[in-house]
Design an enzyme around this catalytic site. Structure first.
Site, PDB file in Angstrom:
ATOM      1  N   ARG A   1      56.534  40.176  33.418  1.00 51.31           N
ATOM      2  CA  ARG A   1      57.981  40.173  33.135  1.00 51.31           C
ATOM      3  C   ARG A   1      58.800  40.092  34.422  1.00 51.31           C
ATOM      4  O   ARG A   1      59.905  39.549  34.422  1.00 51.31           O
ATOM      5  CB  ARG A   1      58.356  41.402  32.308  1.00 51.31           C
ATOM      6  CG  ARG A   1      57.630  41.432  30.956  1.00 51.31           C
ATOM      7  CD  ARG A   1      58.340  42.258  29.919  1.00 51.31           C
ATOM      8  NE  ARG A   1      57.432  42.644  28.848  1.00 51.31           N
ATOM      9  CZ  ARG A   1      57.142  41.888  27.793  1.00 51.31           C
ATOM     10  NH1 ARG A   1      57.678  40.704  27.659  1.00 51.31           N
ATOM     11  NH2 ARG A   1      56.288  42.314  26.867  1.00 51.31           N
TER      12      ARG A   1
ATOM     13  N   ASP B   1      61.273  46.739  27.503  1.00 52.32           N
ATOM     14  CA  ASP B   1      60.592  45.663  28.250  1.00 52.32           C
ATOM     15  C   ASP B   1      61.569  44.666  28.871  1.00 52.32           C
ATOM     16  O   ASP B   1      61.156  43.745  29.576  1.00 52.32           O
ATOM     17  CB  ASP B   1      59.636  44.911  27.317  1.00 52.32           C
ATOM     18  CG  ASP B   1      58.426  45.765  26.961  1.00 52.32           C
ATOM     19  OD1 ASP B   1      58.099  46.694  27.725  1.00 52.32           O
ATOM     20  OD2 ASP B   1      57.809  45.505  25.913  1.00 52.32           O
TER      21      ASP B   1
ATOM     22  N   GLN C   1      53.270  52.872  21.776  1.00 52.70           N
ATOM     23  CA  GLN C   1      51.817  52.766  21.961  1.00 52.70           C
ATOM     24  C   GLN C   1      51.155  54.083  21.603  1.00 52.70           C
ATOM     25  O   GLN C   1      50.123  54.116  20.925  1.00 52.70           O
ATOM     26  CB  GLN C   1      51.497  52.365  23.402  1.00 52.70           C
ATOM     27  CG  GLN C   1      51.928  50.942  23.706  1.00 52.70           C
ATOM     28  CD  GLN C   1      51.674  50.530  25.138  1.00 52.70           C
ATOM     29  OE1 GLN C   1      51.262  51.336  25.972  1.00 52.70           O
ATOM     30  NE2 GLN C   1      51.915  49.271  25.434  1.00 52.70           N
TER      31      GLN C   1
ATOM     32  N   LYS D   1      55.047  51.046  33.980  1.00 53.63           N
ATOM     33  CA  LYS D   1      54.695  49.792  33.291  1.00 53.63           C
ATOM     34  C   LYS D   1      53.652  49.037  34.123  1.00 53.63           C
ATOM     35  O   LYS D   1      52.997  49.627  34.962  1.00 53.63           O
ATOM     36  CB  LYS D   1      55.956  48.962  33.051  1.00 53.63           C
ATOM     37  CG  LYS D   1      56.930  49.633  32.079  1.00 53.63           C
ATOM     38  CD  LYS D   1      56.350  49.719  30.674  1.00 53.63           C
ATOM     39  CE  LYS D   1      57.239  50.481  29.718  1.00 53.63           C
ATOM     40  NZ  LYS D   1      56.575  50.754  28.443  1.00 53.63           N
TER      41      LYS D   1
ATOM     42  N   ARG E   1      47.425  53.193  35.080  1.00 56.50           N
ATOM     43  CA  ARG E   1      48.481  53.644  34.156  1.00 56.50           C
ATOM     44  C   ARG E   1      48.049  54.911  33.410  1.00 56.50           C
ATOM     45  O   ARG E   1      46.870  55.123  33.152  1.00 56.50           O
ATOM     46  CB  ARG E   1      48.838  52.494  33.184  1.00 56.50           C
ATOM     47  CG  ARG E   1      49.464  51.337  33.957  1.00 56.50           C
ATOM     48  CD  ARG E   1      49.818  50.182  33.070  1.00 56.50           C
ATOM     49  NE  ARG E   1      50.860  50.514  32.124  1.00 56.50           N
ATOM     50  CZ  ARG E   1      51.272  49.710  31.157  1.00 56.50           C
ATOM     51  NH1 ARG E   1      50.711  48.522  31.009  1.00 56.50           N
ATOM     52  NH2 ARG E   1      52.231  50.076  30.343  1.00 56.50           N
TER      53      ARG E   1
ATOM     54  N   GLY F   1      48.138  47.408  28.187  1.00 57.52           N
ATOM     55  CA  GLY F   1      48.306  48.814  27.814  1.00 57.52           C
ATOM     56  C   GLY F   1      48.265  48.987  26.305  1.00 57.52           C
ATOM     57  O   GLY F   1      47.734  49.982  25.794  1.00 57.52           O
TER      58      GLY F   1
HETATM   59  C1  S3P Z   1      54.521  48.343  23.260  1.00 56.16           C
HETATM   60  C2  S3P Z   1      55.238  49.470  23.531  1.00 56.16           C
HETATM   61  C3  S3P Z   1      55.977  49.670  24.786  1.00 56.16           C
HETATM   62  C4  S3P Z   1      56.185  48.364  25.522  1.00 56.16           C
HETATM   63  C5  S3P Z   1      54.949  47.520  25.581  1.00 56.16           C
HETATM   64  C6  S3P Z   1      54.472  47.199  24.176  1.00 56.16           C
HETATM   65  C7  S3P Z   1      53.793  48.257  21.982  1.00 56.16           C
HETATM   66  O1  S3P Z   1      55.236  50.536  25.618  1.00 56.16           O
HETATM   67  O2  S3P Z   1      56.654  48.624  26.828  1.00 56.16           O
HETATM   68  O3  S3P Z   1      55.179  46.323  26.282  1.00 56.16           O
HETATM   69  O4  S3P Z   1      53.343  47.162  21.608  1.00 56.16           O
HETATM   70  O5  S3P Z   1      53.629  49.307  21.338  1.00 56.16           O
HETATM   71  P1  S3P Z   1      55.368  52.144  25.499  1.00 56.16           P
HETATM   72  O6  S3P Z   1      54.841  52.512  24.184  1.00 56.16           O
HETATM   73  O7  S3P Z   1      54.515  52.679  26.599  1.00 56.16           O
HETATM   74  O8  S3P Z   1      56.827  52.423  25.689  1.00 56.16           O
END
Ligand code: S3P
Length: 432
Positions: free
Chosen positions: A383, A311, A165, A338, A121, A93
């Site tokens: 995870r 996470d 993200q 997730k 997703r 993601g």
């Molecule tokens: C991440 C942000 C989180 C996290 C993912 C990594 C990142 O996701 O759950 O494993 O590297 O920016 P979200 O931004 O969707 O919360």
């Protein structure tokens, strides 16, 4: 692949943990946009980060290994070239959402695709604000088809859901926008992108929960050291905290305040966790983390710690099953988006292992229970696979985790380190 974990065992000893996944993605991407070499020490060579690396190579970026260092030879913000193939983010993601921001600003078309899980997703959370900036993107889930646009407009954006993200996606697009990009968060999500941008010379400031970025012609390539990933260390920190007799020291772990929810929650449950030798590794704080195991107590987990532990809930659920009394988790609606629906997937496996629990729409209540053993499905979620492996510490029978090959998404050496610290697990292609 099946992971067969013997019941019992312990966690004792001193070790290091591989580099941070979130920071590794960002080091690659920002290194690619910088002028001159970015020399990365501690890069995490896991499947997710390698997906980002391969995509940047398809975009024309020269990236090479020199012993343990990864060298990204950035040629500046405008040096990417049109890829000859679709860009495969695999399970990641972070790759898809961050790169969507970067690619929206490029003068060529590109297509981002992902595996089955990633293709389900939600991507509207990036497509919608990017479209407000003038990006031309087709799709609200992968594949995302990104067409060249007539230049991006800077926006003011209030994040509806806490997501690093999405924030990082908009900051990457903002590097190319005309004007100041202003992003406001209700709760601060991980801020690695902001820190690294600043470190490489970008004009970015954070005040309270507001981030302001002005586009800039040049970022400067630099030497970077990536801290060990607290989200990988989490499996051992949570397992050791909740297991009397355990005692571990994990060296050089990232302790960025936006990632510390795990430690706060475990300490509220009574855990004996000490941070030694707090120091900086370039732009991120690190420490050596010592954990002594005791019996934890169930609590109502304050929602203010959810974002900074986002996470870590699969393994926190296991720690709650090891604890005395009841632990109530709420405010976890994001866990359903997730790599799997982590509330449903964890609940299904934990019930099979004999844990008493109740599912809530946005959380779960877990009662400290005697853990049996059996076959549990990770749903291909790295995870969840590792969390169920940790459950074996207090199980009475072996635990077999299905689809455990996906552990390589974030922590390829998990089994080796777990075995080194005193668990006993083997991988099998077939399981009778
Ligand atoms: C991440 C942000 C989180 C996290 C993912 C990594 C990142 O996701 O759950 O494993 O590297 O920016 P979200 O931004 O969707 O919360």
């Amino acid at each position: 692949m099946y992971l067969v974990v013997s019941p019992g065992g312990t966690l004792r000893g001193e070790t290091t943990i591989p580099g941070d996944k979130s920071i590794s993605h960002r080091a690659l991407i920002l290194g690619a946009l910088a002028q001159g070499p970015t020399i990365i020490e501690g890069f995490l060579a896991s499947e997710d980060c390698l997906a980002t690396l391969n995509i940047l190579q398809l975009l024309g970026v020269n990236i090479t290994w020199q012993n343990t260092q990864l060298i990204v030879n950035g040629q500046g913000l405008d040096a990417l070239r049109e890829p000859l193939d679709v860009l495969d983010c695999g399970n990641s993601g972070t790759s898809m959402r961050l790169l969507a921001g970067l690619l929206s600003a490029q003068p060529f078309a590109s297509t981002l695709v992902g595996d089955q899980s990633l293709s389900k997703r939600p991507m509207a959370r990036v497509v919608s604000p990017l479209s407000q900036m003038g990006a031309k993107i087709v799709g609200h889930v992968a594949p995302l088809i990104i067409k060249p646009c007539d230049g991006l407009q800077a926006i003011r954006y209030e994040m509806p859901v806490a997501s690093a993200q999405v924030k990082s996606c908009l900051l990457l697009a903002g590097l190319y926008a005309n004007g100041e990009t202003i992003i406001t968060e209700k709760v601060a999500s991980r801020d690695h992108t902001e820190r690294l941008l600043r470190y490489l010379g970008a004009d970015i400031t954070t005040q309270k929960n507001q981030i302001r970025l002005n586009p800039q012609a040049i970022l400067n390539g630099k030497a970077l050291s990536i801290p060990a990933d607290i989200s990988s260390a989490a499996f051992f920190i949570a397992g050791a905290s909740a297991t009397p007799g355990a005692h571990i020291l994990l060296k050089g772990i990232g302790i960025n305040p936006t990632r510390m929810g795990l430690i706060h929650i475990l300490q509220a449950m009574g855990a004996e966790i000490t941070l030694h030798e707090k120091r900086y590794a370039g732009f991120e704080p690190i420490a050596d983390i010592e954990v002594k195991g005791i019996t934890l107590q169930g609590i109502e987990v304050p929602e203010k710690w959810v974002v900074s532990a986002i996470d870590e809930f699969p393994v926190l659920f296991i720690a709650a099953a090891f604890a005395q009394g009841e632990t109530r988790f709420s405010g976890l609606a994001e866990l359903r988006h997730k790599e799997t629906d982590r509330i449903a997937m964890m609940a299904a496996g934990m019930e099979k292992l004999g844990v008493t629990l109740a599912i809530l729409p946005d959380g779960i209540i877990i009662r400290g229970s005697k853990i049996t053993g059996g076959i549990v499905d990770s749903g291909g979620d790295h995870r969840i696979a590792m969390a169920f492996a940790i459950a074996a510490l207090q199980a009475s029978e072996p635990i077999t985790v299905q689809h455990a090959q996906h552990i390589a998404t974030s922590f390829p050496s998990f089994c080796d380190i777990a075995n080194l610290l005193g668990l006993s697990m083997i991988q099998e292609d077939n399981h009778e």
